[in-house]
Scaffold this motif. Structure first.
Motif, PDB file in Angstrom:
ATOM      1  N   VAL A  75       5.726  26.175 -33.468  1.00  0.00           N
ATOM      2  CA  VAL A  75       5.503  27.044 -34.576  1.00  0.00           C
ATOM      3  C   VAL A  75       5.817  27.413 -35.543  1.00  0.00           C
ATOM      4  CG1 VAL A  75       3.730  28.949 -35.037  1.00  0.00           C
ATOM      5  CG2 VAL A  75       3.113  26.886 -32.732  1.00  0.00           C
ATOM      6  N   ALA A  76       5.926  27.074 -36.530  1.00  0.00           N
ATOM      7  CA  ALA A  76       7.352  27.886 -37.867  1.00  0.00           C
ATOM      8  C   ALA A  76       6.671  28.411 -39.033  1.00  0.00           C
ATOM      9  CB  ALA A  76       8.149  26.145 -38.214  1.00  0.00           C
ATOM     10  N   SER A  77       7.325  29.401 -39.075  1.00  0.00           N
ATOM     11  CA  SER A  77       6.723  29.633 -40.841  1.00  0.00           C
ATOM     12  C   SER A  77       7.830  30.289 -41.957  1.00  0.00           C
ATOM     13  CB  SER A  77       5.943  31.193 -40.358  1.00  0.00           C
ATOM     14  OG  SER A  77       6.657  32.089 -39.930  1.00  0.00           O
ATOM     15  N   GLN A  78       7.394  30.508 -42.447  1.00  0.00           N
ATOM     16  CA  GLN A  78       7.942  31.235 -43.170  1.00  0.00           C
ATOM     17  C   GLN A  78       7.764  31.669 -44.696  1.00  0.00           C
ATOM     18  OE1 GLN A  78      12.279  29.870 -44.174  1.00  0.00           O
ATOM     19  NE2 GLN A  78      12.568  31.591 -45.755  1.00  0.00           N
ATOM     20  N   ASN A  79       7.686  33.304 -44.123  1.00  0.00           N
ATOM     21  CA  ASN A  79       7.494  34.437 -44.905  1.00  0.00           C
ATOM     22  C   ASN A  79       7.159  34.519 -46.840  1.00  0.00           C
ATOM     23  OD1 ASN A  79       4.900  36.082 -45.985  1.00  0.00           O
ATOM     24  ND2 ASN A  79       6.003  37.795 -43.959  1.00  0.00           N
ATOM     25  N   VAL A 154      -5.090  34.236 -47.990  1.00  0.00           N
ATOM     26  CA  VAL A 154      -3.988  34.317 -46.141  1.00  0.00           C
ATOM     27  C   VAL A 154      -5.451  34.686 -44.947  1.00  0.00           C
ATOM     28  CG1 VAL A 154      -2.788  35.235 -45.345  1.00  0.00           C
ATOM     29  CG2 VAL A 154      -2.169  34.577 -47.647  1.00  0.00           C
ATOM     30  N   LYS A 155      -6.089  35.417 -45.815  1.00  0.00           N
ATOM     31  CA  LYS A 155      -7.411  36.078 -44.881  1.00  0.00           C
ATOM     32  C   LYS A 155      -8.237  35.257 -44.472  1.00  0.00           C
ATOM     33  CE  LYS A 155     -10.928  37.043 -49.298  1.00  0.00           C
ATOM     34  NZ  LYS A 155     -10.767  37.622 -49.842  1.00  0.00           N
ATOM     35  N   GLY A 156      -8.322  34.007 -44.859  1.00  0.00           N
ATOM     36  CA  GLY A 156      -8.956  32.697 -43.994  1.00  0.00           C
ATOM     37  C   GLY A 156      -7.720  31.946 -43.689  1.00  0.00           C
ATOM     38  N   THR A 159     -10.029  30.440 -40.418  1.00  0.00           N
ATOM     39  CA  THR A 159     -11.422  28.821 -40.343  1.00  0.00           C
ATOM     40  C   THR A 159      -9.645  28.128 -40.251  1.00  0.00           C
ATOM     41  OG1 THR A 159     -11.937  30.942 -41.631  1.00  0.00           O
ATOM     42  CG2 THR A 159     -12.109  28.659 -42.157  1.00  0.00           C
ATOM     43  N   VAL A 160      -8.700  28.293 -41.299  1.00  0.00           N
ATOM     44  CA  VAL A 160      -7.824  27.526 -40.766  1.00  0.00           C
ATOM     45  C   VAL A 160      -7.114  26.556 -40.509  1.00  0.00           C
ATOM     46  CG1 VAL A 160      -5.597  26.554 -42.398  1.00  0.00           C
ATOM     47  CG2 VAL A 160      -7.259  27.707 -43.550  1.00  0.00           C
ATOM     48  N   VAL A 161      -6.775  26.894 -39.600  1.00  0.00           N
ATOM     49  CA  VAL A 161      -6.029  27.189 -38.203  1.00  0.00           C
ATOM     50  C   VAL A 161      -6.961  26.223 -37.267  1.00  0.00           C
ATOM     51  CG1 VAL A 161      -4.951  27.427 -36.158  1.00  0.00           C
ATOM     52  CG2 VAL A 161      -4.061  28.484 -38.268  1.00  0.00           C
ATOM     53  N   ILE A 255       2.467  33.517 -44.873  1.00  0.00           N
ATOM     54  CA  ILE A 255       2.215  33.913 -43.591  1.00  0.00           C
ATOM     55  C   ILE A 255       2.466  34.753 -42.548  1.00  0.00           C
ATOM     56  CG2 ILE A 255      -0.693  33.536 -43.472  1.00  0.00           C
ATOM     57  CD1 ILE A 255       1.907  31.403 -41.950  1.00  0.00           C
ATOM     58  N   GLU A 256       2.202  35.585 -41.775  1.00  0.00           N
ATOM     59  CA  GLU A 256       3.455  36.388 -41.015  1.00  0.00           C
ATOM     60  C   GLU A 256       3.071  35.386 -40.084  1.00  0.00           C
ATOM     61  OE1 GLU A 256       4.786  39.728 -41.005  1.00  0.00           O
ATOM     62  OE2 GLU A 256       4.092  39.594 -43.207  1.00  0.00           O
ATOM     63  N   HIS A 257       4.095  35.574 -39.368  1.00  0.00           N
ATOM     64  CA  HIS A 257       4.588  34.672 -38.211  1.00  0.00           C
ATOM     65  C   HIS A 257       3.347  34.839 -36.601  1.00  0.00           C
ATOM     66  CE1 HIS A 257       6.737  31.660 -35.547  1.00  0.00           C
ATOM     67  NE2 HIS A 257       7.000  32.450 -35.013  1.00  0.00           N
ATOM     68  N   GLU A 258       3.241  35.758 -36.951  1.00  0.00           N
ATOM     69  CA  GLU A 258       2.403  36.495 -35.384  1.00  0.00           C
ATOM     70  C   GLU A 258       1.775  35.644 -35.898  1.00  0.00           C
ATOM     71  OE1 GLU A 258       4.962  38.227 -36.912  1.00  0.00           O
ATOM     72  OE2 GLU A 258       6.689  38.459 -35.519  1.00  0.00           O
ATOM     73  N   GLN A 259       1.173  36.565 -36.801  1.00  0.00           N
ATOM     74  CA  GLN A 259      -0.091  35.743 -37.183  1.00  0.00           C
ATOM     75  C   GLN A 259      -0.883  34.245 -36.804  1.00  0.00           C
ATOM     76  OE1 GLN A 259      -0.864  37.750 -41.329  1.00  0.00           O
ATOM     77  NE2 GLN A 259      -3.405  37.350 -40.373  1.00  0.00           N
ATOM     78  N   LEU A 260       0.335  33.636 -37.339  1.00  0.00           N
ATOM     79  CA  LEU A 260       0.383  31.569 -37.143  1.00  0.00           C
ATOM     80  C   LEU A 260       0.149  31.634 -35.275  1.00  0.00           C
ATOM     81  CD1 LEU A 260      -0.221  29.592 -38.387  1.00  0.00           C
ATOM     82  CD2 LEU A 260       2.423  29.313 -38.721  1.00  0.00           C
ATOM     83  N   VAL A 261       1.098  32.472 -34.549  1.00  0.00           N
ATOM     84  CA  VAL A 261       1.150  32.354 -33.333  1.00  0.00           C
ATOM     85  C   VAL A 261       0.191  32.987 -32.638  1.00  0.00           C
ATOM     86  CG1 VAL A 261       2.204  32.587 -31.380  1.00  0.00           C
ATOM     87  CG2 VAL A 261       3.816  32.274 -33.478  1.00  0.00           C
ATOM     88  N   GLU A 262      -0.468  33.793 -33.333  1.00  0.00           N
ATOM     89  CA  GLU A 262      -2.218  34.197 -32.694  1.00  0.00           C
ATOM     90  C   GLU A 262      -3.451  32.955 -32.538  1.00  0.00           C
ATOM     91  OE1 GLU A 262      -4.758  37.484 -32.712  1.00  0.00           O
ATOM     92  OE2 GLU A 262      -3.648  37.611 -33.659  1.00  0.00           O
ATOM     93  N   CYS A 263      -3.422  32.305 -33.941  1.00  0.00           N
ATOM     94  CA  CYS A 263      -4.199  31.222 -34.114  1.00  0.00           C
ATOM     95  C   CYS A 263      -3.547  30.610 -33.377  1.00  0.00           C
ATOM     96  CB  CYS A 263      -4.018  31.349 -35.459  1.00  0.00           C
ATOM     97  SG  CYS A 263      -4.296  32.358 -36.665  1.00  0.00           S
ATOM     98  N   ALA A 264      -2.202  29.729 -33.191  1.00  0.00           N
ATOM     99  CA  ALA A 264      -1.930  28.199 -32.720  1.00  0.00           C
ATOM    100  C   ALA A 264      -2.362  28.582 -30.980  1.00  0.00           C
ATOM    101  CB  ALA A 264      -0.426  28.283 -32.494  1.00  0.00           C
ATOM    102  N   ARG A 265      -2.056  29.475 -30.288  1.00  0.00           N
ATOM    103  CA  ARG A 265      -2.425  29.819 -29.340  1.00  0.00           C
ATOM    104  C   ARG A 265      -4.156  29.455 -28.970  1.00  0.00           C
ATOM    105  NH1 ARG A 265       0.905  31.293 -25.935  1.00  0.00           N
ATOM    106  NH2 ARG A 265       3.178  32.361 -26.381  1.00  0.00           N
TER     107      ARG A 265
END
Length: 522
Positions: A75-79, A154-156, A159-161, A255-265
Motif C-alpha cells: 500500500v503506497a500513498s502520497q498526500n 476523498v470522502k468516498g 466505496t472506491v477501494v 489521501i491519508e496513508h492510515e485511511q488507505l491502509v485501513e481500507c486495504a485491510r
C-alpha cells in the motif's frame, strides 16, 4: 439625492475607520508640500502589519509512505492537498507474460475491466456508484503493468477501494461481456491498421524485431487469429497465476496513508478471488532477450486520409538499438540523450520550448525539407530498453532517409556541446515537473515505482540525478548502445529500403553511411 448622500456618508465613515486602524491622519495631503513623511519605497510604512510570504524549497512536503500487508500486497500513498483523490491497483502483469497463453489476454482484460462483478450487476451500476462521489474509472495495460484506477472525492474512499477490490478480484466474465469485448478488440485492430498515424503499429513492430518471440517482444494487441481463442477459462487461468497480492500495489494520491491502509485491510487482505487460490509458482520469470532484426510490412499508404484533405504517400521507418533497464544507473543518461535527440513532425509549431533546438530538428528536419517526420523514442523495462528513431518520407527517398538516421546514431557518440546538454537536461527536468503537477500522473509514478522497486524516488532526487549527467556519460552510454545489433521496423512501399545487412554495416561504420550500390541499369 438622499440615497447618494447616505452612500457618501457611509464611505467617509469607513475611510475614517481605516485611517484610525493604521495610524494615518485623516487630513494628510498628497502634494509635494504635504506633511507626508519622506519614506523610501524600500522601507515598510509605519503601522502596517509585517507581511508573511510563502516559502518553497523545491521538495515535496510529504514523502511517499509504503506499507506491506500480511498477504504481500503493498500500500503506497502520497498526500496532496485537495478534495479529490486518485486511487488504484497496479498489477505486475501484461503482454510480456503471455508466452504460455494465447497472446492478447492483457488486451482483453483491459476492455473487460469494470464490467459486472460479484457486487455490481453491470458496468452501468459501477459508473452510477462512482458518480455519487464525482468519480471516474479507467484501466490501462502495457507490456509489463496492468493498472485499474479511480478518481473521486476523498470522502468516498471506502466505496472506491471496495469497488476496486471487486473489479480486480471478483469479475464475473460473463459470456455476453466476452463476446462484446471480442467485437471491441476487432474494431481496435481494424482502426490500428487504418489510422493515418502509424506510430502505435510501428512501436509494436519494432518490439517484435528487437525481442523476437520473447517477453516484451510478444504482441501487446491481440492478434486477429487469437480473438476467438480467448474465453473465460483462458482468462481465469491467467488471472490465477498473475493476479496475486504479492504482485499488486494499492496506490493512492490525495489521501491519508492510515485511511488507505485501513481500507486495504478491510477489502483486500482476506478476500478470496473468484478464480480460487493463486498459483504463483507458474509465474513466467523470463528475462528479456534482445535479438535485433527486421520486421517489414508492405502496405499501400497512398489513401490513409480519413477526410477530404489528402495525405501524401509516405514510407515509415523505425530503427532502434538496445539501451538498459530503468533499474540501472545509465537509465538517466539515456533519458537525457533521448531528450537531446528530440524531433517531431515537419509541421510542428512552437519555439525552443517545443524542442526546436533538438538534433533531429537542427540536423534532419531543418536541412532535409522532404522528410515529414523524425522523432526519438526511449522504451525502458525492468530488464532491457530500446532507443529508436522514427522517420517518414516519400517512398522514392527511403534509402537516403535511412542513411540520414544511421548517421545521426553514429554522431550521438561524438562530444555533446555544453549548451546542448544543459538545454536537454533542463527540458527533461521541466517535463518531469510539469507532468507531476497532475494527480493521476503522480498516482501512476508512485504505483509503477513501488511495483518495480519497492520504493519511490522523489522528483527532486530525479532532478539531482539529471543535473549530474555529463557529456562523458552521454558518450559512454552511446558507445555501449552502438555495439548492439539494430532493430528495424518498416511500413509502406519498401521498394527502396536498404537490406538489413546494409543498415547494420552503416551503424558499424565510422560515418554511418550505407554501403554504395552500383547498378548497371537504372
Amino acid at each position: 439625492m438622499a440615497t447618494h448622500m447616505s452612500s457618501c456618508r457611509s464611505l467617509c465613515l469607513r475611510w475614517g475607520r481605516v485611517h484610525r486602524r493604521f495610524g494615518i491622519t485623516g487630513d494628510r495631503k498628497y502634494s509635494s508640500g504635504s506633511r507626508y513623511p519622506n519614506i523610501s519605497l524600500s522601507t515598510p510604512l509605519p503601522g502596517i502589519p509585517k507581511p508573511a510570504f510563502a516559502s518553497a524549497d523545491g521538495h515535496e512536503k510529504y514523502e511517499t509512505r509504503i506499507t506491506t500487508l500480511e498477504n504481500g500486497l503493498k500500500v503506497a500513498s502520497q498526500n496532496k492537498f485537495g478534495q479529490f483523490c486518485t486511487v488504484g491497483i497496479l498489477v505486475n502483469s501484461g503482454s510480456r507474460y503471455e508466452a504460455k497463453y494465447p497472446s492478447g489476454i492483457a488486451h482483453f482484460l483491459e476492455k473487460l475491466a469494470f464490467s459486472s462483478t460479484a457486487q455490481y450487476g453491470s458496468k452501468d451500476e459501477i459508473l452510477l456508484t462512482l458518480e455519487k462521489h464525482g468519480g471516474i474509472c479507467d484501466c490501462q495495460t502495457s507490456r509489463d503493468t496492468t493498472m485499474y484506477a479511480v478518481s473521486a472525492e476523498v470522502k468516498g474512499l471506502d466505496t472506491v477501494v471496495s469497488l476496486l477490490s471487486d473489479a480486480v478480484l471478483q469479475p464475473r466474465l460473463l459470456d455476453d461481456e466476452i463476446e462484446m469485448t471480442k467485437m471491441v478488440v476487432r474494431f481496435e485492430l481494424e482502426d490500428l491498421n487504418m489510422r493515418p498515424d502509424p506510430e502505435p503499429l510501428l512501436t509494436e513492430m519494432i518490439h517484435a524485431a528487437a525481442y523476437r518471440d520473447n517477453t516484451v517482444g510478444l504482441p501487446r494487441f491481440c492478434p486477429v487469429g487469437n480473438v476467438d481463442k480467448i474465453n473465460k477459462e483462458v482468462l481465469q487461468n491467467y488471472l490465477r497465476t498473475y493476479y496475486c497480492p504479492e504482485r499488486m500495489v494499492l496506490a493512492g494520491v490525495g489521501i491519508e496513508h492510515e485511511q488507505l491502509v485501513e481500507c486495504a485491510r478491510k477489502y483486500l487482505l482476506d478476500v478470496k478471488p473468484v478464480w480460487g487460490t493463486s498459483t504463483v509458482s507458474r509465474v513466467d520469470l523470463s528475462v528479456a532477450q534482445y535479438t535485433g532484426g527486421i520486421v517489414k510490412m508492405e502496405k499501400d499508404m497512398s489513401d490513409v486520409s480519413l477526410g477530404p484533405t489528402p495525405i501524401p504517400e509516405l514510407t515509415h521507418i523505425m530503427i532502434g538499438l538496445e539501451t538498459c533497464s530503468f533499474l540501472e544507473n545509465d537509465f538517466i543518461p539515456f533519458a537525457v540523450l533521448n531528450m537531446m535527440m528530440g524531433g517531431g513532425g515537419s509541421f510542428s509549431a512552437g519555439g525552443p520550448g517545443k524542442g526546436m533546438f533538438t538534433r533531429l530538428y537542427l540536423n534532419v528536419l531543418n536541412r532535409h525539407h522532404w522528410m515529414y517526420n523524425a522523432t526519438s523514442y526511449h522504451h525502458s523495462y525492468e530488464d532491457s530498453g530500446l532507443l529508436c528513431i522514427h522517420a517518414s518520407a516519400d517512398p522514392r527517398q527511403v534509402r537516403e532517409m535511412v542513411e540520414i538516421i544511421t548517421r545521426e546514431f553514429i554522431q550521438m557518440a561524438g562530444n555533446a556541446g555544453e549548451m546542448e546538454l544543459e538545454r536537454a537536461k533542463t527540458q527533461l527536468k521541466s517535463m518531469l515537473m510539469m507532468n507531476l503537477e497532475s494527480r493521476p500522473v503522480i498516482f501512476e509514478d508512485v504505483g509503477r515505482q513501488v511495483l518495480s522497486t519497492g520504493k519511490r524516488k522523489l522528483p527532486h532526487e530525479l532532478c539531482d540525478l539529471i543535473s549530474n549527467v555529463t557529456a562523458s556519460d552521454i558518450k559512454r552510454v552511446t558507445t555501449k548502445m552502438l555495439r548492439s545489433k539494430p532493430s528495424v521496423a518498416a511500413l509502406g512501399d519498401l521498394t527502396e529500403l536498404p537490406s538489413y545487412e546494409h543498415i547494420q554495416a552503416a551503424l558499424s561504420s565510422k560515418d554511418g553511411r550505407l554501403p554504395r550500390m552500383y547498378r548497371l541499369f537504372r
